[in-house]
Write an enzyme that holds these catalytic residues in place. Structure first.
Site, PDB file in Angstrom:
ATOM      1  CD  GLU A  72      49.595  -2.650  27.967  1.00 20.01           C
ATOM      2  OE1 GLU A  72      50.580  -3.404  27.869  1.00 20.01           O
ATOM      3  OE2 GLU A  72      49.143  -2.267  29.061  1.00 20.01           O
ATOM      4  CG  HIS A 118      51.402   5.662  34.699  1.00 19.91           C
ATOM      5  ND1 HIS A 118      52.672   5.312  35.057  1.00 19.91           N
ATOM      6  CD2 HIS A 118      50.744   4.500  34.453  1.00 19.91           C
ATOM      7  CE1 HIS A 118      52.801   3.985  35.045  1.00 19.91           C
ATOM      8  NE2 HIS A 118      51.638   3.469  34.668  1.00 19.91           N
TER       9      HIS A 118
END
Lengths: 443, 331
Positions: free
Chosen positions: B60, B129
């Protein structure tokens, strides 16, 4: 004016810097912005620029020296020769001219190296000199503690930085000294006449107690502001705290209603806007109440009219209807018309009270007489011997009618929250007009 | 009007903008053939190729950094961050670089970048998440933050974001991808900083963001049956925030609940409630109440997870108490 070149704080937690090299030599002409030297810190190597135009003089640190942040390493003077002519520590004097003028001229400062107030914190401008660890004339080593400094964050010991003798102490314990200001002079040789003096006025931004001028100023400032400050306890008239929403408080203030009355009546808190309805209809506080609370003021208005108009009208009506006229219905009609014209309420409810009983108008309103309050109570006391009265506000505005000889007296009493001043005046005027000339109002 | 899913709406917005402007490209993990785990981007790589829909390695910070550089040099990248939780990995690229380049260059550099990611719990994805971290980026000056509450908003806000010359973070609720809403065929954009009054009412204002708009609307429906008229407002973007519309409503109703799926402490609910308290104080008849997610890591256990987010019942009950003038958290 000579300008000190000090070891700058280049990092966030830096207390000393290593001079990697000098980029100018003593006697060189420099301009503000010129790189003077290169300094290495934990993180980086940076160039230090001159802050003023002039000549680089009195360079006291060499390449390879590690210098505490804030220490003077050179002076930018107005002439290249200044180095030889100026006394060793012109900084302290030039920064404190007031002291030089107002006090007996101090003795020439001895030769030696300046020890300055260091910058120990990130945003520190001054340091409080807590105590001296050495006395004038003492021999010191560079690592010896010379004095103790207190900043916003901590108290720290400051080493002398130079080997030699304490030739002069330029501040006293308790003085607040600006960062960068000289506080001591260390001489290489044992001084003949070691000196001790306090920091100049410029070094005491918070006015040390010994400074009479500053003290007076402070006293004046205190005197000027003291009476202007309102007493914080004055506002609390009612004991305990009233819980009410901000909107309720605002509306109460705007309408001149007193929430303390709801609290005294035991109405459950916190108060909301809807509770103001209850407050508006509460009877005015009795005048005998000892409580110093400012109650919503009651309104008391009266008008006098001749009874001729009404008497004439009644006689005419009796003749027309060949019987009795219901005077309560007639008066309620006048009241309804007067109320309608002032607040646009299309269907005001009037309760007419006589010595014999009470009736609500319009008659449909009779059904819910128990739940609602009328918009107006009309107390017809013409048959009584009363000729005036003062009763105080009640659950609804009260309009009282009394008669003495040929004069009808009309009195309106209500709480300030029930009718505003303009409405109260129009109601009394309107009703009085109708009494005086009933026919005209019927037409 | 046709109804399409939020997923389809996002796909359309990106495809339309990529056709309109060839400097727009998209990069992220599993965005090409896979079309993202939520299948939002399916079909885009077939139309635009792997030069403009770029699958990146699992890094990322790496691909976000690439996007910031591309944005600084004339492209309009869309970064696909698979889960909002991964924001923690790209704080420097997003908050120190993208958010500050315009300011620190004295207006000479722009970062026209869109970061699309998601928020929302109750998908049984566990604590790493399931977070709703929009308050984290809303706190950083230089970043705009959009929270679409339906397919209609998702499309209109995404198109506006892609055309914006500054970094924009869009959070889609990962539970809403299959929710359908009417979306016009013809092109439209939704301006930033303009709230949407979804329902008018006079008794209380329910301010909801993202999926909490649905919660607010359902609560308003339940309250209406009891004779309480709730006004429902969706700010649509929290940076910039349409304060004017919120204040106007609260001055009318005198009461408000702010509902958001981020953790309640130091969050969006607190910020909005605080502005209302400051700027509408003398119009309030009750404290402005925050309803955010519980201050706990999102549990994996379904039974527990469902308890952590604001529900229709909880909002309805709180609104009822406020309107009744009950004492809330007061002594």
């Amino acid at each position: 004016m000579p300008h000190d070149v000090i070891m700058p704080a280049l990092g966030m937690a830096q207390d000393s810097g290593l001079i990697v090299s000098w980029l100018k030599s003593p006697g060189d002409a420099v301009k503000a912005g010129d790189a003077l030297m290169e300094v290495e810190t934990d993180k980086a190597t940076m160039e230090v620029e001159a802050q003023a135009d002039g000549f680089l003089t009195r360079v006291t640190a060499a390449a390879g020296d590690t210098i505490p942040v804030g220490n003077v390493v050179a002076v930018i003077a107005e002439t290249a020769e200044a180095a030889d002519e100026d006394p060793p520590a012109p900084v302290a004097e030039s920064k404190a001219p007031a002291e030089a003028e107002s006090e007996p001229a101090p003795a020439e400062l001895p030769d030696g190296k300046s020890v300055i107030m260091p910058a120990l914190g990130m945003a520190q401008d001054t340091g409080l000199l807590v105590s001296w660890a050495k006395a004038p004339g003492d021999q010191v080593a560079a690592d010896d503690v010379l004095f103790e400094v207190e900043t916003d964050k901590s108290t720290m010991e400051v080493p002398a930085g130079h080997d030699g003798y304490v030739a002069a102490l330029l501040a006293e314990a308790g003085d607040t000294v600006p960062v960068g200001e000289s506080v001591a002079i260390i001489s290489a040789d044992k001084p003949a006449d070691p000196q001790r003096r306090s920091a100049g006025p410029s070094a005491k931004p918070t006015a040390a107690p010994s400074d009479p001028a500053a003290k007076t100023e402070e006293a004046i400032a205190t005197k000027a502001t003291a009476p202007a400050r309102p007493s914080p306890t004055k506002a609390a008239a009612v004991e305990g705290v009233i819980l009410a929403s901000p909107k309720t408080r605002r509306l109460a203030l705007e309408e001149g209603l007193d929430l303390a009355r709801l609290a005294e009546a035991g109405h459950p808190q916190p108060f909301h806007v809807r509770d103001l309805e209850t407050l508006r209809t509460m009877p005015a506080r009795g005048t005998g109440s000892a409580a110093p609370v400012e109650a919503a003021p009651a309104r008391h208005l009266s008008a006098r009219v001749s009874s001729d108009g009404l008497a004439g009208f009644l006689a005419w009506a009796r003749a027309e209807t060949q019987g009795s006229v219901d005077q309560s219905t007639l008066l309620a009609g006048f009241a309804r018309a007067s109320l309608r014209s002032l607040d646009g309420n299309p269907d005001p409810v009037i309760e007419v009270e006589t010595l014999h009983g009470s009736t609500r108008f319009p008659e449909a309103a009779e059904d819910d007489a128990t739940n609602g309050k009328p918009d107006l109570i009309l107390r017809d006391l013409r048959a009584s011997p009363l000729n005036g009265l003062r009763m105080g506000a009640e659950a609804a505005p009260v309009l009282t009618l009394v008669q003495e000889d040929e004069t009808l007296t009309l009195t309106l009493e209500c709480g300030a929250g029930q009718l505003d001043a303009r409405a109260a005046i129009s109601l009394v005027s309107g009703f009085a007009g109708r009494l005086e000339d009933p026919l005209r109002h019927l037409l | 009007m046709r109804e399409i899913t939020l997923s389809k709406a996002v796909n359309e917005a990106i495809a339309e903008e990529m056709r309109r402007d060839e400097t727009v490209f998209l990069l992220g993990e599993d965005v090409a053939e896979a079309g993202t785990p939520f299948k939002v981007l399916s079909g885009l790589v077939e139309e635009f190729g792997t030069e403009r829909i770029i699958d990146t390695p699992i890094s990322e910070p790496g691909f976000t950094g690439i996007a910031v550089g591309a944005a600084l040099t004339g492209s309009r990248p869309i970064v696909d961050l698979m889960f909002g939780d991964f924001l923690f990995l790209i704080m420097d690229q997003l908050c120190n670089q993208a958010a500050k380049a315009y300011y620190m260059s004295g207006g000479k550099l722009n970062v026209p970048m869109v970061l699309r990611t998601n928020l929302g719990a109750t998908r049984r994805s566990a604590a790493q998440h399931s977070q709703s971290l929009h308050a984290l980026v809303a706190h950083i000056p230089g970043l705009k933050v959009a929270l679409p509450s339906s397919a209609y908003e998702a499309k209109g806000l995404m198109k506006t974001a892609i055309r914006d010359n500054n970094p924009v973070v869009i959070f889609e609720d990962k539970l809403m991808y299959q929710d359908k809403a009417p979306v016009p065929e013809e092109e439209y954009l939704i301006p930033f900083g303009v709230a949407n009054v979804k329902r008018e009412g006079k008794d209380i204002t329910l301010i909801g963001t993202s999926s909490m708009v649905q919660v607010a609307e359902a609560a308003a429906e339940a309250l209406a049956k009891e004779g309480i008229e709730a006004e429902v407002i969706d700010p649509r973007t929290i940076v910039p925030l349409d304060e004017e519309t919120l204040l106007k409503s609260v001055k009318k109703t005198s009461r408000a609940i702010v509902i958001d799926e981020g953790h309640q402490s130091y969050g969006v609910t607190g910020e909005i409630a605080s502005r209302l308290n400051e700027k509408a104080f003398y119009h309030l008849d009750a404290p402005v109440v925050r309803m955010g997610a519980m201050d706990v890591p999102v549990p994996f256990s379904p039974a527990l997870e469902d308890l952590t987010v604001p529900t229709v019942d909880a909002v309805t009950a709180m609104a009822r108490r406020l309107v009744a003038g009950e004492m809330i958290h007061a002594a």
